[in-house]
Structures are given as C-alpha cells and as structure tokens.
Design an enzyme around this catalytic site. Structure first.
Site, PDB file in Angstrom:
ATOM      1  N   LYS B  95       0.859  -1.193   0.000  1.00 16.02           N
ATOM      2  CA  LYS B  95       0.000   0.000   0.000  1.00 16.02           C
ATOM      3  C   LYS B  95       0.892   1.239   0.000  1.00 16.02           C
ATOM      4  CE  LYS B  95      -3.893   1.838   2.756  1.00 16.02           C
ATOM      5  NZ  LYS B  95      -4.754   1.569   3.939  1.00 16.02           N
ATOM      6  N   SER B 171      -9.547   1.656   3.017  1.00 11.53           N
ATOM      7  CA  SER B 171      -8.671   2.346   2.094  1.00 11.53           C
ATOM      8  C   SER B 171      -7.646   1.424   1.419  1.00 11.53           C
ATOM      9  CB  SER B 171      -7.903   3.452   2.807  1.00 11.53           C
ATOM     10  OG  SER B 171      -7.116   2.911   3.868  1.00 11.53           O
ATOM     11  N   SER B 195      -9.811  -0.616   7.411  1.00  9.58           N
ATOM     12  CA  SER B 195      -9.262  -0.404   6.063  1.00  9.58           C
ATOM     13  C   SER B 195      -8.552  -1.606   5.470  1.00  9.58           C
ATOM     14  CB  SER B 195      -8.310   0.790   6.051  1.00  9.58           C
ATOM     15  OG  SER B 195      -9.045   1.982   5.981  1.00  9.58           O
TER      16      SER B 195
END
Lengths: 106, 528
Positions: B95, B171, B195
């Site tokens: 990420k 996210s 997330s």
C-alpha cells in the site's frame, strides 16, 4: 435546524488551517462537517459515569510489553543530501522559504 | 492455472526447494498485471475509457526492475545452498502509505506525489528480508481517508476484480484488489477503522488487523496514530499467518511496537476449534446510522444474506467442536463511528500539519508574497477534499472551547468500547469468549460513485470493524460466502490482545471445512 458550523465559523477554521477554497468547495466541506457533527452528537446519549477514564490507546502497555526508551546516542545522518533534495527550494544546502510575515502583538 | 494461482506458502516452499525460480514466479505476476491491471493511477489521468472501466487499476508504481533484482538474489541464494526466508520468491504489493527507500511514496496525494522516501518502513524491510519480492506500490484512498479507494488523487482508482463497476472497498483497496486478481500473492495494508478488513470482505480475500503494537508503524505515513495498524492481505488464512509472522514484533524505531514475543502462527494453525468459545452478538447484526435530515439514529437489521453467512460460519464451527455463545452484549458498538469521527480527525489534523511545502513534497507553482500565502496555496492545491475535511473537523473538535464536549467525551466512550470486549473475553466473566464472530461489513461492495462524496454514509461502512480499532484488539476478515449479486461476503473474527493465533486457528478451521462448498469455486470476474 441551525448549522453548528456557520459560514463565519467555517471561514475562521479555514484561516487557522491555512487553506483557501472556492465557493463550491467551501459549501461542500461545510455541509459535510455539519453532517458529521450530527453523528458526533450521538455520543451525548452515552451515559458516562465519573470514573470512566479517557482512553488514548485501546491496548494497555505494561512494564513487560512497553518497548521503553532507546539510548540517547548521537548518530550521523546517513544521507543528508538525499533528504535535502526532497525540499522544494534549496540554496547552498539551506532550505529556502518566502518572507515570513511579522505580526506585532499588542 | 498459472503460478499466481498458487498460495504464497506453496510458492515459497517450491522456490526454496528449487522447483520453481523466484524469477519465474515474478514473470507470472507481471504477466497477470499486464492482463488485468490497466494503466496505473496518475495525477494526469484524463477521461476514463470503457477499457479503463474493465480493469483493476491496483497499482500506482510498478517497480519491475527492482523486483527482478530481488528475485534473482533469492534464486542465487537457493542455487548456492544458502538459507532463504519464509517468503522466498513470493510476489508482494505494498500500500502506497509505506515508505520504501528510493521509491515514490505518495499516500495517493498530490502533496506527496514527488516524494521519494529516504528510508524503508520496518514492515516492508522485514518482508523483503524474508524473501518477498516487492512488485511496487498499490493505490488507496488519499492518506487512507475513505472506504472505497475512490478519493485517491491518482486515477483511475482501483476497481473490484469481482465486478469492475464496484468499489474494492478501502482504504487498502489496491492491496485487496491486487490479491483478489492474482497480481500479488500477498499485500501489505493498513487498518485504522477497518481499512484492511472491509476491502478484504469486498474483494473476497483474507485481511488481518493485528493488535495495536503487534507490527511496527515506523515508515507508515500516519493517519490516526493511536489507531493505525499495518497488517496482511492474502488469498487464504495460512498465507496471512505466514506474512504476519514475518513482519510482527518489537522495533527500536517505534516505541508503540510492543515487546511481546511473536509465536509461530503456522505451528498452531491446524489445532482446530474444539472447545473454543466463539460468541455471536445481536449488536453486530444491525446497523445504526444518523438520519440525514433529523440527525436521529436509525436502526436497521443487516441484509439477510450477510447475517446468514455469519450464522453459517457459526454452524460450521459448532460442527467442528466450538461452543457457540449467543446473545453476547456489545452495547457500545453503535457509538464506534461517532467516537471515530472525533478521535481520528484530531489525530489526522495533527499529523497533516507537517505538509507545508517547505521540507518535502508539493509546493504551489503559482505566485505568492509571503510564507502564509505559500502555505495556503500549497495546502489548498496539494490536499484533496478528504484530508481537508479531516483537518477542519480535527481542529474544530479539539479547539480549547470544544475539547471537553467532543474530544474528551469521545475518548471516554472509547473506554466503554474497550470494556465491551474486556467483558466478553474475560476468562472469569460471564462469557469467557476466545473469539467473537461477526459480519465484516453491512453490505457487499457498492457501485463506484454511489456513496463517494457522502462522508457520513461512507464512514458507516466501517461500523462493524471500527470497534476493534478503538479497543486495539486484533481482527480477521475472511470470505464467508457469495451474495445473490455475485459479490463476496466477509465474516470477521475478533479476539483478545495479541491473540492472533486464535484468529488464524478459527479462520483456518472454517476455511478448510468449507473448501468444498459451491461458492468457493466462483472466481472473480477478471479471472474468468
């Protein structure tokens, strides 16, 4: 229902946060802030006894689990030029900023 | 079947044994990316084409050359008979909220678009040291602020591999989409309100939020510092356990990384659930959200299919010898989001003040007369709407005149959210749970653009995951079924502090017992 964050209060927050918005952006942000505050006000329905503590973390750290402080030893930075190269404006290895406005405090 | 359809565990075994080379595995990953991913996210993206709408768009930065060097180094060690790590040759995506030395580290924000990190996050460093092959950075909501990945400044934002008209969740949407589409076998994500677990549920993969402090946050670009947890995304429970074992543990660079020994998660993985007490709570079978007009809380049962998947998991676990404990009260669950609206915003505002166009990152290209004007223009142009919202709310609710009313109250409610779990897991209490079993999300993946812009509704997508972040406890989401809309449903296990072993045991037992169920044969749309 009156908006908790009025246009004047919003402008004050924008100034403190060092932002600048066009009217459309400002209207969206102010509306969302007020909608979020409606949700936040639900917290007032939670009965809170006087002995309920504030929780800054969920997990409690104990002497066994706490990492503790590192020794305060000086060590040279390995790559200062690489870090300086990230700054938007550098001259002679100084980071350059525009004039800093001075406000005379009364 | 390609090399990217095998588990990370098996892949590492084969690479270690010399049956497959890490380079071969990497080339298979790059081929898959070339087929399914489409163009990477960028700041100058123009119009979305029909082709764009059929692709996954997990990546922002693909670092194929760097990955090849890593793969060749692993292969050289294997050939030389040297020891290689437990993730030898396993393709990993990261990420783009973690720093990796020499690699762009953007947080999916214009304000960090030009930032190249001068150091590597501990979690990434440990995974690479364990032999993982880092493919590059995957997309996310800007600074992780969202539950759909749509708020990224780098568009096209990721799409759900099961149906590319749907969001992957967020996210960590790039992470879960990359694993669901077989572009990476593992991904490193972060979980601040859900997330990792929410997008894992939406994309039909396994996502773990470890205990706060289990994994170092060093090199994680901060959102809510008391809530952020780096964690694994994987295609199955064993791979997630393998990954957590490789990156967990104390770190001299992060004083919140707890000094708690890391067990061998794989050693206990197959111990089953015989005698395990697993709870079900009615408070996780409904959602509560504020009416947009009146602000009053409205309560609604979860969709039947979501409830049924959780109850099915309970039945399976009961057949395996677990004791299912019903009606466990978790009375403060509905206040998780309101408290989060306050606490996370205060922490986000504090963390975001460092971006000012002086030391690194974006500085406005327009004219300015002094420092204040430069700050205002830089921040207005550099941040998207979601960071701006969080800064403004964080400043408001922590202002001296409001802090007691909002911030202090939210922190006290956080104590009560924690006490719900303490009571449920107390070995001397009424319930004595080893784990709580809940749905992960109130819905399956929603359509792109359906929720984006409504910051309140978007936040309530995390209603069933955020209590674990307040409490700091670990949670694991894994696939529990497929809904009638053809999209995955996630079920979630929650356990006491540092009891990730329990999560893996329960997850593995459920996964193994349901391996032959029809829904497990269904593949994501982009792989059909």
């Amino acid at each position: 229902m009156t908006d908790e964050i009025s246009p004047d209060l919003f402008e004050h927050l924008v100034d403190l946060a060092a932002f600048a918005f066009d009217p459309e952006e400002a209207e969206y942000l102010r509306r969302e802030l007020n909608n979020q505050l409606k949700a936040i006000h639900q917290l007032e329905n939670v009965p809170l006894a006087d002995d309920v503590p504030l929780a800054s973390h969920g997990v409690t750290y104990t002497a066994e689990t706490r990492a503790g402080l590192r020794p305060d030893n000086w060590a040279p930075c390995e790559n200062p030029d690489e870090i300086l190269a990230q700054a938007p404006q550098v001259e002679n290895r100084y980071i350059i900023v525009p004039d800093i406005p001075h406000t005379k405090l009364d | 079947m390609t090399l990217m359809d095998q588990s990370a565990f098996i892949t590492a075994q084969k690479v270690k044994a010399g049956e497959r080379s890490a380079v071969e595995v990497l080339e298979s990953a790059l081929e898959r990316i070339a087929v399914v991913d489409g163009r990477p996210g960028s700041l100058d993206y123009g119009e979305l084409t029909d082709e764009d709408k059929a692709k996954v768009h997990a990546f922002i930065t693909l670092t194929a050359d760097r990955a090849r060097q890593q793969a060749e180094a692993v292969d050289a060690k294997v050939r030389a008979g040297e020891a290689v790590g437990p993730l030898a040759g396993v393709p990993l995506s990261v990420k783009d909220i973690f720093t990796v030395k020499g690699m762009p580290s953007t947080a999916a924000s214009r304000i960090l678009a030009t930032f190249t990190a001068p150091y590597t996050a501990t979690a990434v460093q440990r995974l690479e040291a364990a032999g993982a092959i880092n493919l590059g950075k995957v997309n996310l909501d800007e600074f992780t602020y969202g539950s759909s990945s749509e708020s990224s400044a780098f568009q096209p934002s990721p799409r759900n591999p099961w149906d590319t008209s749907r969001v992957p969740g967020g996210s960590s949407g790039g992470s879960t989409a990359s694993v669901a589409a077989g572009e990476a076998l593992l991904s490193l994500g972060t979980d601040t309100a859900g997330s990792i677990r929410q997008p894992a549920a939406f994309c039909g993969v396994v996502g773990v939020k470890p205990t706060y402090g289990r994994v170092s946050r060093y090199g994680l670009i901060a959102f809510g510092s008391s809530l952020d947890c780096p964690g694994p995304v994987a295609a199955n429970v064993r791979d997630a356990a393998l990954m957590l074992g490789a990156m967990a543990g104390a770190d001299p660079h992060d004083s919140t990384a707890a000094k708690v020994p890391v067990p061998d998660y794989l050693a206990s993985l197959e111990q089953g659930v015989q005698g395990m007490r697993i709870g079900l709570s009615p408070d996780y079978m409904k959602i509560t959200f504020p009416d947009a007009e009146t602000g009053e809380l409205v309560e609604q049962d979860l969709p039947e299919e979501i409830k049924a998947a959780t109850l099915h998991a309970a039945e399976v676990l009961a057949r395996l010898g677990a004791e299912i404990v019903e009606d466990v009260p978790m009375p403060h669950t509905a206040y998780g989001i309101p408290a989060y609206f306050v606490i996370s915003r205060v922490e986000a505002a504090s963390n975001l003040h460092r971006y000012d166009g002086v030391k690194y990152g974006y500085r406005t290209q327009s004219d300015y007369h002094d420092l204040n004007e430069m700050y205002r223009k830089t921040r207005a142009e550099g941040f998207g709407l979601q960071p701006k919202l969080r800064i403004l709310m964080g400043m408001y609710v922590s202002a001296a005149q409001y802090a007691e009313q909002y911030y202090a109250r939210a922190l006290r409610v956080r104590s009560l959210l924690r006490s719900d779990f303490d009571a449920a897991f107390d070995p001397a209490g009424a319930y004595k749970l080893d784990a709580l079993l809940t749905p992960t999300t109130p819905t399956t993946a929603f359509k792109m653009a359906d929720v984006y812009g409504d910051s309140v509704l978007m936040q309530y997508a995390d209603q069933l995951t955020v209590p674990a972040n307040h409490a700091g406890i670990p949670g694991l989401s894994l696939p529990g079924g497929i809904a009638s809309d053809g999209l995955p449903i996630g079920v979630q296990f929650l356990a006491p502090d540092f009891a990730e072993e329990t999560l893996f045991r329960a997850g593995q037992a459920f996964e193994t017992a349901t391996a032959a169920e029809a829904w497990r044969k269904i593949k994501p749309e982009v792989l059909r």
